[in-house]
Design an enzyme around this catalytic site. Structure first.
Site, short mmCIF file in Angstrom:
data_model
loop_
_atom_site.label_atom_id
_atom_site.label_comp_id
_atom_site.label_asym_id
_atom_site.label_seq_id
_atom_site.Cartn_x
_atom_site.Cartn_y
_atom_site.Cartn_z
N SER A 194 0.84 -1.20 0.00
CA SER A 194 0.00 0.00 0.00
C SER A 194 0.88 1.24 0.00
CB SER A 194 -0.95 -0.03 1.20
OG SER A 194 -1.84 1.06 1.17
N THR A 195 0.89 2.00 1.09
CA THR A 195 1.64 3.25 1.16
C THR A 195 3.11 3.01 0.87
OG1 THR A 195 0.11 3.95 2.89
CG2 THR A 195 2.11 5.27 2.59
N HIS A 221 -2.87 -1.01 -3.18
CA HIS A 221 -4.05 -0.19 -2.91
C HIS A 221 -4.00 1.08 -3.74
CE1 HIS A 221 -4.26 -2.18 1.33
NE2 HIS A 221 -4.81 -2.94 0.40
N MET A 314 -0.06 0.87 5.05
CA MET A 314 -0.81 1.26 6.23
C MET A 314 -1.94 0.27 6.48
SD MET A 314 -2.40 5.06 6.83
CE MET A 314 -3.63 4.85 5.56
N ASP A 317 -4.39 -4.94 6.19
CA ASP A 317 -4.79 -5.77 5.06
C ASP A 317 -3.65 -6.72 4.71
OD1 ASP A 317 -6.46 -6.66 3.01
OD2 ASP A 317 -5.54 -5.29 1.56
#
Length: 383
Positions: A194-195, A221, A314, A317
């Site tokens: 993600s991030t 994401h 972050m 997940d």
């Protein structure tokens, strides 16, 4: 009781604990600056220390305002977001910068450019900026958690030399499972990120050899449009083709598939092949695509031949999916904290005791190559 009292005193005397997160908003639109300021300032953990209508004004006030996080528009006159970001990075390589871009093709391209230039993360501007209730809910669900996660990372690193937090300088923190030698070789690599993901994926996939023997499936994401552009960019940096996943595509060795924005990605075993499935079933962990959805399907189809990789990101997940892979005696690698932009997703996996190895980003691909299907030509060479 006395110990509890003094621990409480120490907590309140810690300057990092009680200080709000200092945010600077840079956007040429008056309405955006005004509404962002009011909504962010309503959070007790955030203080909006300033607003700027241009990149030049923001740069001039940077040392005076000393923000913890910058929210930066992309399309601005005079000095646009990319030019401003480049100068911020010259002044402060660590300062978290979140790009705030429009959900358009131009905005998506510029956002990916910004991430490659060192932006920490991004949030897309909602279409209903004039709807205060909608905007408030949106920012609380998307932008505010990013501000808090990135500010926590910078506060942890504030006293450390820059060289100490770079991925190349991070010492190996591998913790290999004692049962590793008795496990099956991986026949698929499933990545959740993600991030910080676009840069992490670019670094990781650029190390892939052209004869990599198994397929790779990825959940990053990102919203629609962004994932297609990301796949195209990664394909230029990778020796293998990188595609945005499509319904019914067959998994083949040496191909890389990325879940499309706003669609879950699964693998499905048919009579003769393993195929990709995409759908818009409900979000998991507030995410669609969700790493859990992908990893759970990989665990079901591949069992002990699955290799899950959890990179910077972050939230949590991927935790449930890694548990499924672990329960079927598959293998899991996690990125370490020092080389992660945010150590949420990998941190949850590591703290749950699911990771076979915890590694800095630059050591993950060599470990993947050691664990993939050893019946391939590549694996025999590696051995």
């Amino acid at each position: 009781m006395a110990q509890d009292f003094w621990e409480l005193v120490a907590l309140f005397n810690n300057p990092e604990v009680m200080q709000p997160i200092r945010v600077l908003i840079v956007d040429d639109a008056v309405m955006v600056r005004s509404r962002l300021s009011k909504i962010l300032a309503a959070d007790p953990q955030i203080e909006v220390v300033g607003v700027a209508s241009s990149g030049r004004i923001a740069l001039a006030r940077l040392s005076q305002l000393n923000p913890d996080v910058i929210i930066l528009d992309i399309e601005m006159p005079d000095l646009d977001g990319l030019q401003t970001l480049a100068q911020i990075r010259q002044l402060n390589p660590r300062l978290p910068v979140i790009m705030f871009s429009a959900m358009t093709t131009i905005g998506a391209i510029a956002t990916l450019d910004a991430l490659s230039l060192g932006a920490s993360d991004y949030a897309t501007k909602p279409s209903q900026m004039d709807n205060v209730d909608h905007l408030t809910d949106y920012l609380r669900a998307t932008l505010i958690p990013k501000i808090k996660a990135l500010s926590q990372k910078i506060k942890q690193n504030r006293s450390a030399p820059i060289s100490d937090i770079s991925p190349k300088a991070t010492p190996t923190t591998a913790a290999f499972s004692g049962s590793q030698l008795h496990r099956s070789s991986a026949e698929i690599v499933a990545i959740g990120v993600s991030t910080g993901g676009p840069n992490a994926l670019a670094a990781l996939l650029s190390e892939l050899p052209a004869d990599f023997p198994v397929p790779i499936v990825i959940v990053q994401h990102m919203p629609p449009m962004f994932t297609k552009l990301l796949a195209e960019r990664l394909s230029t940096k990778c020796a293998l083709p990188v595609w945005e996943a499509t319904l019914g595509a067959k998994l083949r060795p040496g191909t890389v598939w990325i879940a499309p924005g706003d669609y879950h990605l699964r693998v499905k075993d048919t009579d003769s092949t393993v195929q990709l499935v995409i759908d818009q079933s409900p979000a998991q962990n507030f995410c669609r695509p969700s790493a859990d959805v992908l990893l759970e399907s990989v665990a079901e189809v591949y069992g002990d031949r699955a290799l899950g990789v959890i990179l910077t990101g972050m939230g949590q997940d991927g935790l449930r999916g890694c548990q499924e892979i672990h329960d079927r005696n598959g293998q899991i690698l996690a990125q370490d904290e020092a080389s992660s932009v945010v150590w949420g997703m990998p941190g949850f996996v590591v703290n749950a005791g699911l990771a076979d190895a915890v590694l800095p980003l630059d050591q993950i691909m060599p470990e993947i190559l050691r664990r993939v299907n050893r019946s391939s030509t590549l694996a025999r060479r590696m051995d």
